[in-house]
Scaffold this motif. Structure first.
Motif, short mmCIF file in Angstrom:
data_model
loop_
_atom_site.label_atom_id
_atom_site.label_comp_id
_atom_site.label_asym_id
_atom_site.label_seq_id
_atom_site.Cartn_x
_atom_site.Cartn_y
_atom_site.Cartn_z
N LEU A 236 0.71 -0.98 0.11
CA LEU A 236 0.20 0.57 0.11
C LEU A 236 0.67 1.70 0.31
N ARG A 237 2.15 1.09 -0.13
CA ARG A 237 2.67 1.78 0.29
C ARG A 237 4.28 2.24 -1.04
N VAL B 168 -2.89 6.57 3.79
CA VAL B 168 -3.70 5.42 2.59
C VAL B 168 -4.52 6.23 2.16
N ASP B 169 -5.16 6.28 0.45
CA ASP B 169 -5.92 7.11 -0.18
C ASP B 169 -7.16 5.81 -0.39
N THR B 170 -7.99 6.34 0.83
CA THR B 170 -9.66 5.33 0.93
C THR B 170 -10.30 6.30 -0.48
N ASP C 184 -9.46 6.44 -3.37
CA ASP C 184 -9.42 4.91 -4.62
C ASP C 184 -9.51 3.55 -4.18
N THR D 124 -6.86 1.28 -3.72
CA THR D 124 -6.76 0.83 -1.84
C THR D 124 -7.45 0.75 -1.05
N ARG E 197 -7.81 -3.56 -0.88
CA ARG E 197 -6.74 -4.75 -0.64
C ARG E 197 -6.37 -3.46 0.79
#
Length: 403
Positions: free
Chosen positions: A77-78, A113-115, A117, A120, A123
């Motif tokens: 996630l990064r 965390v870009d929620t 998206d 993303t 995941r």
């Protein structure tokens, strides 16, 4: 007597349950952890596999941010690097015990965390299981039961890692050796089940003579809190009210610790920047200052904007002079000479001590103060010119022989 008999019966039952942990010599070696560390590479392991990990430091140092960046990278996630060190992919869900200020932990993850998206968000939902707030019972009450309780947060899904944020919130008294030993039992229980473990903790209260943590004894509480861990990192804030951070490894799994990492912590975005080239900045400033050099206070002001009566001035001054003196000692040991020197100068008619560059081939009187050159490039240029001169001399000698 009844208690003694009951304990004996319980011990035998537990021993029978653990028969699968007895191995012959070859089988024991074959089940050792293989592959790269969770965080790091080869022997440079910031977070080794199957050994446990702790990051500790003062309030606001960025402990949660750092460990969150590692686990987010491990779950894809990064970026797969944190502070320029690689992070390995992790199977199974991450059980994150958010016991210390859950709202703060939520905000921290939310920045990273870009929620919005969909991919993303999906995941992230699949990769993490969170417990928010105080735990129902403490780890030192029953280490095995607490380890199982952590695993049960995944509702039957395979668990790859358990993160405790933070240690003080799951123990009755971190300073108690009994509580520390029970904490260690809980960690070993998770590791034995093939589950990675990481935690955040605090350092002991600093004193005038011992401010910066340098030893494992600077971790707050019982020595058993770190006894069973493979790696222990400290985040230090060298200058108050600034974003500069120093990450040091006080316990390393394979002997030599990873070199200290200097970085800037951006709490607003949950990002960090490691290209803090203090040496390059000091060298550039001294190059501009030419023969006049710069005093300690002048260097502090140019680099940090701090005057002598400002908070953090002393720490900034110590950091700069430590780097210069370390560089001088290293250069002298390596080649018998150094580019830095301590010299006498004047300020407002008063004598003072300054740091100054002394490099062959630099004419201070002709330096353009607005033009900072790459000193490494200058050194290479001088070496090449010397080699060319030597070649030219040899060619001339050959010509003389030919004639």
């Amino acid at each position: 007597e009844a208690k003694r008999v009951a304990k004996s019966i319980e011990a035998k039952e537990l021993a029978d349950l653990c028969e699968d942990r007895t191995f012959d010599g070859l089988a024991f070696l074959e089940r050792r952890a293989v592959g790269e560390p969770i965080w790091g590479q080869g022997k440079s392991a910031l977070w080794p596999k199957n050994q446990g990990f702790m990051v500790f430091g003062d309030d606001g140092a960025g402990k949660s941010t750092l460990i969150q960046q590692v686990v987010l990278a491990a779950k894809g996630l990064r970026s797969p690097k944190v502070l320029d060190h690689p992070v390995a992919a992790l199977d199974g869900v991450v059980v994150y015990i958010a016991a210390d200020r859950p709202a703060n932990i939520q905000d921290s993850f939310g920045r990273m965390v870009d929620t919005t998206d969909r991919a993303t968000a999906r995941r992230f939902a699949e990769s993490f299981r969170f417990w928010s707030g105080a735990v129902p019972f403490l780890a030192d009450d029953d280490p095995q039961a607490f380890a199982q309780w952590c695993i049960d947060r995944a509702n039957g899904e395979p668990v790859g890692m358990v993160v405790l944020d933070s240690v003080k919130d799951v123990l009755s008294d971190p300073a108690s050796n009994l509580a520390g030993a029970q904490f260690n039992r809980m960690v070993q229980e998770l590791i034995e089940r093939g589950i990675e473990f990481g935690c955040c903790h605090h350092n002991r209260k600093s004193t005038g003579d011992n401010k910066k943590p340098k030893l494992l004894s600077d971790v707050f509480g019982s020595r058993f809190l770190t006894a069973g861990l493979g790696s222990v990192l400290n985040i230090w804030i060298p200058i108050a009210d600034r974003t500069d951070r120093e990450l040091s490894q006080l316990k390393a799994p394979y002997g030599a610790p990873v070199s200290r990492i200097d970085y800037a912590n951006d709490s607003d975005t949950g990002t960090q920047k490691t290209n803090l080239d203090l040496g390059g900045q000091v060298t550039a400033l001294l190059y501009k200052a030419a023969a006049d050099g710069l005093t300690d206070n002048e260097l502090v002001f140019r680099l940090y904007g701090l005057n002598s009566d400002d908070d953090g001035h002393g720490a900034a001054r110590s950091k700069i002079t430590r780097w210069i003196k370390t560089t001088i000692d290293r250069d002298l040991a390596k080649s018998g000479m150094s580019a830095f020197e301590r010299a006498s100068s004047h300020r407002d008619g008063n004598r003072c001590k300054v740091w100054r560059l002394k490099i062959d081939g630099i004419d201070y009187a002709q330096i353009d103060s607005g033009n900072v050159v790459n000193l490494d490039a200058k050194a290479k240029e001088r070496r090449l010119l010397a080699e060319l001169a030597e070649i030219d001399q040899k060619m001339s000698a050959l010509d003389d022989e030919a004639q």
